[in-house]
Design a protein around this motif. Structure first.
Motif, short mmCIF file in Angstrom:
data_model
loop_
_atom_site.label_atom_id
_atom_site.label_comp_id
_atom_site.label_asym_id
_atom_site.label_seq_id
_atom_site.Cartn_x
_atom_site.Cartn_y
_atom_site.Cartn_z
N GLU A 114 0.82 -1.21 0.00
CA GLU A 114 0.00 0.00 0.00
C GLU A 114 0.86 1.26 0.00
O GLU A 114 0.51 2.25 -0.66
N THR A 115 1.99 1.24 0.73
CA THR A 115 2.88 2.41 0.69
C THR A 115 3.47 2.61 -0.70
O THR A 115 3.70 3.75 -1.11
N LEU A 116 3.69 1.53 -1.41
CA LEU A 116 4.16 1.64 -2.79
C LEU A 116 3.12 2.35 -3.66
O LEU A 116 3.43 3.28 -4.40
N LEU A 117 1.87 1.91 -3.54
CA LEU A 117 0.80 2.54 -4.32
C LEU A 117 0.64 4.01 -3.96
O LEU A 117 0.48 4.86 -4.84
N ASN A 118 0.73 4.33 -2.68
CA ASN A 118 0.52 5.71 -2.24
C ASN A 118 1.69 6.62 -2.61
O ASN A 118 1.56 7.85 -2.50
N SER A 119 2.79 6.05 -3.05
CA SER A 119 3.89 6.90 -3.54
C SER A 119 3.57 7.44 -4.93
O SER A 119 4.27 8.32 -5.43
N HIS A 120 2.52 6.91 -5.55
CA HIS A 120 2.07 7.42 -6.85
C HIS A 120 1.21 8.65 -6.61
O HIS A 120 0.32 8.66 -5.76
N VAL A 121 1.47 9.70 -7.37
CA VAL A 121 0.80 10.99 -7.14
C VAL A 121 -0.69 10.94 -7.38
O VAL A 121 -1.44 11.77 -6.85
N ASN A 122 -1.18 9.94 -8.11
CA ASN A 122 -2.60 9.88 -8.45
C ASN A 122 -3.37 8.76 -7.74
O ASN A 122 -4.53 8.52 -8.05
N ILE A 123 -2.72 8.05 -6.81
CA ILE A 123 -3.37 6.93 -6.13
C ILE A 123 -3.53 7.23 -4.65
O ILE A 123 -2.59 7.69 -3.99
N SER A 124 -4.74 6.98 -4.13
CA SER A 124 -5.01 7.14 -2.69
C SER A 124 -5.59 5.84 -2.15
O SER A 124 -6.73 5.49 -2.44
N SER A 125 -4.78 5.12 -1.36
CA SER A 125 -5.27 3.93 -0.68
C SER A 125 -5.32 4.26 0.81
O SER A 125 -4.30 4.59 1.42
N ASN A 126 -6.51 4.16 1.40
CA ASN A 126 -6.78 4.75 2.71
C ASN A 126 -6.56 3.85 3.91
O ASN A 126 -7.07 4.13 4.99
N GLY A 127 -5.81 2.76 3.71
CA GLY A 127 -5.46 1.93 4.85
C GLY A 127 -6.49 0.87 5.19
O GLY A 127 -7.44 0.63 4.45
#
Length: 344
Positions: A114-127
């Motif tokens: 999830e931290t990998l995905l959230n390093s993308h400027v257009n992706i929000s994964s909320n935990g």
């Protein structure tokens, strides 16, 4: 005779200047007032009409539906234009958004992923939203929570808000997902939510991680603080010093239980748009992260995470009673777990 002439002249003067008729004056004033009234009304009507047209034009511009970008017909159900209640998306209002959910099990690398995905400027994964029991107490609360997340009204440190292109959450199988799978599958298919499955191939490594994490919840090895994930090699080395003892008698039943739960989840959600990933594959092959970005239809970026892996090296160095574990699994379908499956 002269006096008569003079009198006549005076009378003649009076006749030349008669009194004006008051009715004519009143009519003139009335006509003037009416003309003025008609003129003022016409001016007011023109101004009102202009303002109404302007207001209508503004409403039409604001309420004009956003047009989906050029996508395959099969992809259109997964393209959304949410309208948050808590903020305005401003110039990004017509930027399409994809909905997703990371479906996983504890200690399978989902936090790191999830931290990998959230390093993308257009992706929000909320935990791990449904780790809070009240949010998964029944189907209604689950749907209410999901609606809030996908409408971009759920705020966390991962929220990108206005220009988010993919929004989702991390959801463990034992957090109401399997219990209410029929309703959740229907929700995913109706709302256009894509499922990202993330599991571990080696369930023995997962078991070791669970036992070590459970131990630290009480021991708090890092200066009296429990941490499920760390950001330094020093902290990772401290946590890795603990070697759990596995119950050899329950080892195979426990592995079988997790294996069956994973297989059931894949069967339950097979009708959804989904991708299946394994922790070990992502570590060995970074192109898997590109596959995920393509699946979420976001621009490809190099993804990164500050998390540091805790348990490294061979499994034999991570278990206190390795001999018993090896003896129990040899000759079974789980014997492959004893082998080294990747290097870190």
């Amino acid at each position: 005779m002269a006096d008569g002439l003079c009198f006549f002249s005076k009378d003649s003067l009076i006749v030349k200047h008669p009194k004006k008729n008051p009715l004519v004056l009143r009519m003139a004033v009335l006509i003037f007032v009416m003309v003025c009234g008609v003129y003022i009304c016409s001016v007011c009507l023109r101004q009102y009409s202009a303002r109404s047209s302007e207001r209508l034009l503004k409403v039409q511009v604001v309420d004009r539906p956003c047009e989906a970008p050029t996508v395959e017909p099969s992809e259109k159900p997964y393209v959304h234009f949410p309208k948050p209640k808590t903020f305005s998306r401003s110039e990004c209002a017509c930027n399409p958004v994809r909905y997703f959910a990371i479906l996983s099990t504890q200690r399978s690398g989902s936090g790191w992923f999830e931290t990998l995905l959230n390093s993308h400027v257009n992706i929000s994964s909320n935990g791990e939203i449904f780790s809070v029991k009240v949010r998964r107490s029944n189907v209604s609360t689950i749907v209410e929570t999901l609606d809030k997340i996908y409408n971009l009204d759920w705020f966390t440190s991962a929220s990108k808000n206005e220009c988010t292109a993919a929004v989702g959450l991390k959801w463990m199988l034992n957090q109401g997902l399997m219990q209410h799978h029929e309703e959740i599958v229907e929700y995913f298919n109706t709302k256009g939510v894509s499922a990202v499955f993330l599991f571990r191939r080696n369930l023995l490594r997962r078991m070791i991680s669970i036992l070590a994490n459970s131990y630290d919840q009480n021991a708090k090895l890092l200066n009296g603080t429990h941490k499920s994930h760390v950001h330094s090699t020093h902290e990772a080395e401290i946590l890795a010093r603990y070697k759990p003892t596995l119950n050899a008698t329950l080892l195979i039943p426990n592995l079988r239980q997790v294996d069956e739960m994973v297989m059931k989840s894949l069967e339950y959600f097979k009708s959804t748009r989904h991708i299946i990933l394994y922790y070990e594959d992502i570590i060995k092959n970074e192109t898997k992260l590109m596959d995920v970005q393509d699946f979420l239809k976001v621009p490809r970026r190099n993804l990164n995470s500050r998390q540091v892996k805790i348990h490294r090296g061979s499994l034999s160095s991570q278990v206190e009673n390795w001999g018993d574990v090896e003896k129990t699994l040899k000759g079974t379908r789980y014997e492959s777990y004893l082998q080294e499956d990747y290097k870190m």
